[in-house]
Design a protein around this motif. Structure first.
Motif: not given
Length: 426
Positions: A375-380, A382-383, A388-399
């Motif tokens: 998750l930390i790597q995904t948010l990093g 995404s930024k 921005g962090y929208a892609a990171g949050f969407m990936i997490f929601a999908g998981v």
């Protein structure tokens, strides 16, 4: 409250309390880099090293990743050496890492910080010790609340966010490691004198071989629990570790104004710590509540609700442009439900793998650490990729949605097989 009252006359209360305190201190140390991320980045820049988004994400995720693998090692240690000795050995390494960072101070380099981060991974691995230390004393029907109480030590990350930035402002960021080392030494001494391993009349240790790990890893239920905990605990620790970076990147101006007008505090890094502590607080303290709810209505139903709420809120955060205050509320609720989901997962695990709880806590805890790292790597990422962090949050929601689908696939089999013999509600 009924769940707490049910513990009266059972187990060993001093050991349960010290398991909580040990995990609390360990969790505080394990996640210490998160609330100091801005200060560390500025200190490294003064030394000529400008950290990128990727480098900071790596530094923040390394204790989480190290803790993931070390949990398996410490889980093995619990079965071979006993929970108490394993805890003391791990705590010794953590204290050494903290003292290294403290004494090197402002002269520390990024590469040395990476080594310190690995040492802090032993604090994260304490999960594989604290939960069996407490759980071995209590019967299956009370595992949800007992492991919830021990696991609520993750409130340590809240303490980090409340005090670490202010201590860093007053005395320098390296002093936070000195304070952490002093507190860890106190807990080490108290643990050595107070904690008792469960006697054979209550819990009989069954030392495992490496082949036993392989056997458990062949069990498909192990992997389902790995998935669920990678989402719940991984989500909690991942967001907690990255929270200050996220808030500083997205809402620095809002926090600066609020800090000046309300707290008379001009240091936005301190204010970010306060808001980070607020969002993380619910997830930390509600873990035993999640365990108690699961004891009452079953872990499966509980996880449906907790995960469903998290998925919906993560999508909202990704797709809707939120005001600062609404974003804080959303983050607070996400963390609350992830914390309760942690308790719900570990209401189920001892019922399915009660005879192998030491190893299974290590394996499943490792999955949680890997989830947090991802998750930390995904948010990093995404930024860095999209600013921005929208892609990171969407990936997490999908998981999270994948985990919900997984619950639907296993619930009937669980309830009609081992659930019938478990002694608790599935």
């Amino acid at each position: 409250m009924a769940g707490f009252k049910a513990l009266k006359g059972q187990g060993h209360t001093p050991t349960l309390f010290m398991a909580f305190l040990y995990f609390d201190m360990s969790f505080m140390v394990w996640t210490m880099l998160g609330p100091l991320s801005t200060e560390i980045s500025e200190a490294l820049a003064l030394g000529g090293h400008m950290t990128t988004e990727g480098e900071m994400a790596t530094l923040l995720s390394l204790p989480i990743l190290a803790g993931a693998f070390l949990r398996i090692l410490l889980g093995f240690g619990v079965d071979k050496l006993g929970a108490k000795l394993t805890a003391l050995l791990a705590q010794s390494i953590v204290i050494a890492a903290l003292l290294t960072a403290y004494f090197l101070g402002e002269s520390i380099t990024y590469n040395i910080l990476l080594i310190v981060a690995i040492g802090l991974g032993f604090a994260g691995a304490s999960f594989a010790v604290a939960l069996p230390q407490a759980g071995q004393w209590y019967p299956p029907k009370s595992q949800g609340i007992v492991l919830g109480i021990a696991g609520a030590g993750n409130i340590g990350v809240v303490i980090d966010f409340l005090f670490a930035p202010k201590i860093a402002e007053l005395w320098g960021w390296s002093s936070v490691f000195g304070v952490g080392a002093a507190m860890s030494i106190v807990v080490f001494v108290a643990y050595a004198f107070i904690v008792k391993n469960a006697p054979e009349s209550v819990y009989k240790a069954r030392p495992k071989k490496l082949s036993d790990y392989g056997k458990l890893l062949k069990d498909k239920d192990t992997w389902w629990f790995n998935l669920f905990y990678a989402v719940s605990f991984g989500g909690f620790v991942g967001f907690a570790g990255y929270m200050k970076v996220y808030l500083m990147s997205t809402y620095q101006a809002d926090m600066s104004v609020f800090g000046t007008e309300v707290f008379n505090e001009g240091n936005v890094k301190v204010i970010a710590g306060y808001f980070g502590a607020f969002t993380i607080f619910a997830g930390a303290v509600l873990r035993p509540v999640g365990g108690a709810i699961a004891d009452k209505m079953g872990g499966v139903k509980s996880l449906y609700f907790f995960f469903g709420t998290v998925a919906a809120l993560a999508m909202v955060n990704a797709l809707v442009s939120l005001s600062f205050w609404l974003a804080i509320v959303i983050l607070f609720l996400i963390m609350a439900n992830l914390g309760m989901a942690n308790g719900a997962v570990f209401q189920l695990v001892p019922q399915r793998f009660g005879k192998d709880i030491g190893i299974m806590t290590g394996i499943i805890g490792a999955a949680g650490g890997l989830g947090g790292t991802a998750l930390i790597q995904t948010l990093g990422w995404s930024k860095g990729a999209f600013d921005g962090y929208a892609a990171g949050f969407m990936i997490f929601a999908g998981v999270v949605l994948v985990a919900i689908a997984g619950i639907s696939l296993v619930k009937t089999r669980w309830r009609t097989t081992w659930g019938v013999q478990s002694g608790g509600i599935i």
